[in-house]
Design a protein around this motif. Structure first.
Motif, PDB file in Angstrom:
ATOM      1  N   ILE A  24       0.873  -1.167   0.000  1.00  0.00           N
ATOM      2  CA  ILE A  24       0.000   0.000   0.000  1.00  0.00           C
ATOM      3  C   ILE A  24       0.911   1.218   0.000  1.00  0.00           C
ATOM      4  O   ILE A  24       1.865   1.292   0.779  1.00  0.00           O
ATOM      5  N   ILE A  25       0.627   2.154  -0.887  1.00  0.00           N
ATOM      6  CA  ILE A  25       1.400   3.396  -0.967  1.00  0.00           C
ATOM      7  C   ILE A  25       0.491   4.534  -0.530  1.00  0.00           C
ATOM      8  O   ILE A  25      -0.586   4.734  -1.096  1.00  0.00           O
ATOM      9  N   TYR A  26       0.926   5.260   0.480  1.00  0.00           N
ATOM     10  CA  TYR A  26       0.181   6.414   0.957  1.00  0.00           C
ATOM     11  C   TYR A  26       0.789   7.696   0.409  1.00  0.00           C
ATOM     12  O   TYR A  26       2.002   7.889   0.457  1.00  0.00           O
ATOM     13  N   LYS A  90       2.412  -6.655   3.774  1.00  0.00           N
ATOM     14  CA  LYS A  90       3.792  -6.791   4.240  1.00  0.00           C
ATOM     15  C   LYS A  90       4.608  -5.524   4.013  1.00  0.00           C
ATOM     16  O   LYS A  90       5.680  -5.386   4.572  1.00  0.00           O
ATOM     17  N   LEU A  91       4.109  -4.632   3.159  1.00  0.00           N
ATOM     18  CA  LEU A  91       4.884  -3.424   2.872  1.00  0.00           C
ATOM     19  C   LEU A  91       3.966  -2.219   2.752  1.00  0.00           C
ATOM     20  O   LEU A  91       2.994  -2.229   2.000  1.00  0.00           O
ATOM     21  N   VAL A  92       4.288  -1.197   3.515  1.00  0.00           N
ATOM     22  CA  VAL A  92       3.630   0.101   3.414  1.00  0.00           C
ATOM     23  C   VAL A  92       4.698   1.094   2.970  1.00  0.00           C
ATOM     24  O   VAL A  92       5.780   1.158   3.564  1.00  0.00           O
ATOM     25  N   ILE A  93       4.394   1.831   1.915  1.00  0.00           N
ATOM     26  CA  ILE A  93       5.324   2.847   1.416  1.00  0.00           C
ATOM     27  C   ILE A  93       4.668   4.209   1.580  1.00  0.00           C
ATOM     28  O   ILE A  93       3.558   4.435   1.095  1.00  0.00           O
ATOM     29  N   ASN A  94       5.348   5.086   2.276  1.00  0.00           N
ATOM     30  CA  ASN A  94       4.903   6.474   2.368  1.00  0.00           C
ATOM     31  C   ASN A  94       5.612   7.230   1.254  1.00  0.00           C
ATOM     32  O   ASN A  94       6.805   7.527   1.362  1.00  0.00           O
ATOM     33  N   ARG A 109      -2.603   0.161  12.178  1.00  0.00           N
ATOM     34  CA  ARG A 109      -3.773  -0.535  11.632  1.00  0.00           C
ATOM     35  C   ARG A 109      -3.379  -1.649  10.694  1.00  0.00           C
ATOM     36  O   ARG A 109      -4.056  -2.643  10.566  1.00  0.00           O
ATOM     37  N   ARG A 110      -2.304  -1.498   9.999  1.00  0.00           N
ATOM     38  CA  ARG A 110      -1.862  -2.514   9.040  1.00  0.00           C
ATOM     39  C   ARG A 110      -1.095  -3.630   9.732  1.00  0.00           C
ATOM     40  O   ARG A 110      -0.846  -4.651   9.127  1.00  0.00           O
ATOM     41  N   HIS A 115       3.354  -8.791  11.149  1.00  0.00           N
ATOM     42  CA  HIS A 115       3.296  -9.775  10.071  1.00  0.00           C
ATOM     43  C   HIS A 115       4.628  -9.909   9.336  1.00  0.00           C
ATOM     44  O   HIS A 115       4.672 -10.422   8.221  1.00  0.00           O
ATOM     45  N   GLY A 116       5.711  -9.461   9.953  1.00  0.00           N
ATOM     46  CA  GLY A 116       7.024  -9.599   9.332  1.00  0.00           C
ATOM     47  C   GLY A 116       7.240  -8.662   8.163  1.00  0.00           C
ATOM     48  O   GLY A 116       8.060  -8.929   7.293  1.00  0.00           O
ATOM     49  N   GLY A 117       6.516  -7.559   8.149  1.00  0.00           N
ATOM     50  CA  GLY A 117       6.623  -6.617   7.045  1.00  0.00           C
ATOM     51  C   GLY A 117       7.475  -5.419   7.395  1.00  0.00           C
ATOM     52  O   GLY A 117       8.185  -5.401   8.401  1.00  0.00           O
TER      53      GLY A 117
END
Length: 125
Positions: A24-26, A90-94, A109-110, A115-117
């Motif tokens: 998810i990219i914010y 597993k991956l959040v990108i700002n 929240r994520r 979860h090892g992300g």
């Protein structure tokens, strides 16, 4: 400013091609989310967006498509629907740094670390 935006997009491309899973990219604003969606679509990324102003059903449809791996990346300028919290991202990108409270809320929240992300923030100076 244009130079920094190109560096940020180039960095995102490098990350995308090495992604083993979804992200998810914010973005900080609706305008930057729309621009990033247009740029990544042009590059043929498997990407969708979660724009502001969707009805509840439209938001849930976008979230379900993401959870079913129809898209590898979901670009959002607001929070991902709460109903989809069971999906383990597993991956959040700002792409841009949000204000501190939104940043912490998004990661919490994520459950990224649970979860090892990981979370990546793209910063230019």
């Amino acid at each position: 400013a244009v130079k920094f935006e190109k560096v940020r997009l180039d960095t995102l491309c490098a990350i995308y091609y090495k992604l083993p899973h979804q992200a998810i990219i914010y973005c900080k604003t609706v305008e930057s989310a729309d621009l990033l969606y247009a740029q990544t679509s042009k590059l043929r990324f498997k990407v969708n967006r979660l724009p502001v102003g969707l009805t509840h059903n439209e938001r849930m449809d976008a979230a379900q498509q993401f959870c079913k791996s129809t898209y590898r990346i979901l670009i959002a300028s607001e929070m991902f629907p709460r109903e989809s919290d069971e999906h383990q991202v597993k991956l959040v990108i700002n792409y841009e740094l949000p204000n501190r409270d939104i940043y912490l809320l998004a990661l919490g929240r994520r459950n990224v670390s649970k979860h090892g992300g990981m979370a990546i923030s793209l910063v230019t100076s």
